[in-house]
Design a protein around this motif. Structure first.
Motif, short mmCIF file in Angstrom:
data_model
loop_
_atom_site.label_atom_id
_atom_site.label_comp_id
_atom_site.label_asym_id
_atom_site.label_seq_id
_atom_site.Cartn_x
_atom_site.Cartn_y
_atom_site.Cartn_z
N PRO A 1 13.49 61.40 42.98
CA PRO A 1 12.54 61.75 41.92
C PRO A 1 11.21 62.21 42.49
O PRO A 1 10.74 61.73 43.53
N SER A 2 10.59 63.16 41.78
CA SER A 2 9.32 63.74 42.21
C SER A 2 8.55 64.23 40.99
O SER A 2 9.13 64.57 39.97
N MET A 3 7.22 64.29 41.13
CA MET A 3 6.36 64.79 40.05
C MET A 3 6.08 66.28 40.15
O MET A 3 5.55 66.87 39.22
N LYS A 4 6.44 66.91 41.25
CA LYS A 4 5.94 68.25 41.51
C LYS A 4 6.39 69.27 40.46
O LYS A 4 5.61 70.15 40.06
N ASN A 5 7.64 69.18 39.99
CA ASN A 5 8.11 70.14 39.01
C ASN A 5 7.41 69.98 37.66
O ASN A 5 7.13 70.96 36.96
N ASP A 6 7.12 68.73 37.30
CA ASP A 6 6.40 68.50 36.04
C ASP A 6 4.99 69.10 36.10
O ASP A 6 4.51 69.65 35.10
N PHE A 7 4.33 68.97 37.25
CA PHE A 7 2.99 69.54 37.39
C PHE A 7 3.02 71.06 37.28
O PHE A 7 2.18 71.66 36.60
N VAL A 8 4.00 71.68 37.92
CA VAL A 8 4.11 73.14 37.83
C VAL A 8 4.38 73.56 36.40
O VAL A 8 3.76 74.50 35.88
N ASN A 9 5.29 72.87 35.72
CA ASN A 9 5.58 73.20 34.33
C ASN A 9 4.35 73.06 33.44
O ASN A 9 4.08 73.93 32.60
N ALA A 10 3.62 71.95 33.61
CA ALA A 10 2.44 71.73 32.77
C ALA A 10 1.40 72.81 33.01
O ALA A 10 0.78 73.32 32.06
N GLU A 11 1.18 73.18 34.27
CA GLU A 11 0.20 74.23 34.57
C GLU A 11 0.63 75.58 34.01
O GLU A 11 -0.20 76.32 33.45
N ASN A 12 1.92 75.89 34.13
CA ASN A 12 2.41 77.16 33.57
C ASN A 12 2.26 77.19 32.05
O ASN A 12 1.88 78.21 31.47
N TRP A 13 2.55 76.07 31.42
CA TRP A 13 2.42 76.01 29.96
C TRP A 13 0.96 76.16 29.53
O TRP A 13 0.66 76.90 28.59
N LEU A 14 0.08 75.47 30.23
CA LEU A 14 -1.34 75.54 29.87
C LEU A 14 -1.91 76.94 30.04
O LEU A 14 -2.81 77.35 29.30
N GLU A 15 -1.40 77.68 31.01
CA GLU A 15 -1.91 79.03 31.24
C GLU A 15 -1.59 79.98 30.09
O GLU A 15 -2.34 80.91 29.81
N LYS B 1 0.38 78.79 26.90
CA LYS B 1 0.58 78.11 25.62
C LYS B 1 1.36 78.99 24.64
O LYS B 1 0.88 79.34 23.56
N PRO B 2 2.57 79.37 24.99
CA PRO B 2 3.32 80.30 24.14
C PRO B 2 3.68 79.68 22.79
O PRO B 2 3.97 78.49 22.70
N GLU B 3 3.62 80.49 21.75
CA GLU B 3 4.06 80.06 20.43
C GLU B 3 5.43 80.62 20.09
O GLU B 3 6.08 80.15 19.16
N ASP B 4 5.86 81.63 20.83
CA ASP B 4 7.18 82.22 20.59
C ASP B 4 7.77 82.61 21.93
O ASP B 4 7.46 83.69 22.43
N PRO B 5 8.56 81.75 22.57
CA PRO B 5 9.07 80.49 22.05
C PRO B 5 8.06 79.34 22.15
O PRO B 5 7.18 79.35 23.02
N GLU B 6 8.21 78.37 21.26
CA GLU B 6 7.40 77.16 21.30
C GLU B 6 8.08 76.18 22.22
O GLU B 6 9.30 75.97 22.13
N LEU B 7 7.34 75.56 23.14
CA LEU B 7 7.92 74.73 24.19
C LEU B 7 7.39 73.31 24.13
O LEU B 7 6.19 73.09 23.93
N ALA B 8 8.29 72.34 24.33
CA ALA B 8 7.91 70.93 24.44
C ALA B 8 8.04 70.53 25.91
O ALA B 8 9.15 70.43 26.44
N VAL B 9 6.91 70.33 26.58
CA VAL B 9 6.91 70.02 28.00
C VAL B 9 7.38 68.57 28.20
O VAL B 9 6.97 67.66 27.48
N SER B 10 8.25 68.38 29.20
CA SER B 10 8.90 67.08 29.40
C SER B 10 8.54 66.44 30.73
O SER B 10 8.34 67.13 31.74
N MET B 11 8.47 65.10 30.73
CA MET B 11 8.28 64.32 31.95
C MET B 11 9.64 64.03 32.57
O MET B 11 10.47 63.37 31.95
#
Length: 364
Positions: free
Chosen positions: A107-121, A123-133
């Motif tokens: 287990p590692s946190m690195k992929n979650d951090f990349v996903n969160a940063e990409n989403w924040l950059e 914040k797409p509404e189409d498609p709407e995304l639920a970021v997961s831990m």
């Protein structure tokens, strides 16, 4: 735009005429003119992908904007944005754990951090995304609450899902993974309390067993559901896997039915093409699973289990969406709306969305 799915007068957004493609590439025909989803004219492919890995086990990922483009092109309007919590070492040349037996996958946190940063950059509404831990090490549950606290500090309010995380995944045994123990499950209470209070679903990969011992690991899921009855728990792949492809479908369905009847907060995940290839596609079997889902229309969510490694492309995603959506064709209208059109997914996430009703059609 993706947040308007199912609102009155706009059943699907930004839609154009359906092209001749299994996944309805090019968008589904708009239902705005009649206020309902016409199954005779529009694609059977699911409008949500509740099980999508935006990051691979190792190596390069498909760029974020490219992958969200795949979703838009296939008509997927909502998705859970999984990482891969269990990653290969950074010095490994592998992109898939099965290619590297003996290499630890941890287990590692690195992929979650990349996903969160990409989403924040974006914040797409189409498609709407639920970021997961996906970082959670279920064998070391004492580390999880502090990890969630770190995520809260670095990305407040971003993470709305947990998982896919592994209770037991036999395919990873050659990579030093071991099944979670009942003692570990007992010690999950602190982080499960956090998820429960926030209404966050958690997707668990928990193999039922193998062809030789089909229900060997069932006691683990039973223990989880007994101890945490008020958590929103999603059972990935209905417990099936490449190690369990010959279980009698009637026995499997009876087991799933019992688990759903006994545990009201359990949802089954229909992701991964193993379900279609090894079970649903067999003569007479699809109708049995469709009847099961029609009896429990509010208890399942769809997904592809696509892993976005850079050696894949749009055609691969399109095929995975088509294959994992074929069960939709056999569903009654209620289950089709709840599963394929996303009503169950919206309810599970607690978001203000409503799937379009299915048009009444003669002979249906």
């Amino acid at each position: 735009m993706g947040r308007r799915l199912g609102l009155a007068g706009a059943a699907l957004t930004a839609a154009v005429a359906v092209v001749a493609s299994p996944a309805g590439a090019g968008q589904a025909l708009a239902a705005a003119d009649h206020g309902c989803f016409d199954r005779a004219k529009e694609p059977y492919t699911s409008k949500v992908d509740s099980h999508l890995h935006f990051r691979p086990f190792g190596g390069k990922a498909i760029p974020f904007d490219e992958l969200t483009g795949y979703l838009h092109k296939t008509g997927v309007r909502h998705a859970s944005m999984y990482g891969i919590g269990q990653t290969l070492p950074v010095n490994s040349n592998c992109t898939y754990y099965l290619d590297c037996p003996g290499t630890p996958v941890v287990p590692s946190m690195k992929n979650d951090f990349v996903n969160a940063e990409n989403w924040l950059e974006s914040k797409p509404e189409d498609p709407e995304l639920a970021v997961s831990m996906t970082f959670m090490d279920l064998a070391r549950p004492e580390t999880i609450p502090s990890g969630i606290a770190l995520y809260d500090k670095e990305f407040p309010g971003v993470f709305r899902w947990a998982g896919e995380v592994n209770v037991v995944k036999q395919a990873l045994f050659p990579n030093h993974h071991k099944a979670t123990t009942t003692e570990n499950i007992r010690r999950w209470a602190p982080f499960m309390k956090v998820l429960r209070e926030r209404g966050i679903p958690i997707t668990l990969h928990s193999d039922l067993g193998s062809d030789a011992e089909p229900t060997k690991y069932l006691p683990l899921m039973e223990e989880i559901l007994r101890r945490y009855p008020h958590n929103k728990i999603v059972w990935a792949h209905m417990g099936l896997s490449k190690e369990l492809t010959t279980m009698d479908p009637d026995r499997h369905i009876r087991l799933m039915e019992r688990m759903l009847d006994e545990h009201r907060n359990l949802t089954v995940d229909l992701s991964w093409r193993v379900l279609e290839d090894a079970y649903f596609s067999k003569p007479g079997v699809r109708a049995k699973y469709a009847a099961f889902l029609d009896r429990h229309p509010t208890r399942a969510i769809p997904g592809t289990d696509f892993v976005a490694s850079a050696n894949k492309d749009y055609k691969v995603y399109e095929e995975e969406l088509d294959v994992t959506s074929r069960i939709n064709k056999a569903l009654g209208d209620e289950a089709f709306r709840d599963i394929a059109l996303g009503e169950n997914y919206f309810r599970l996430l607690g978001i203000n969305e409503t799937a379009p009703r299915v048009c009444e059609t003669a002979g249906r």
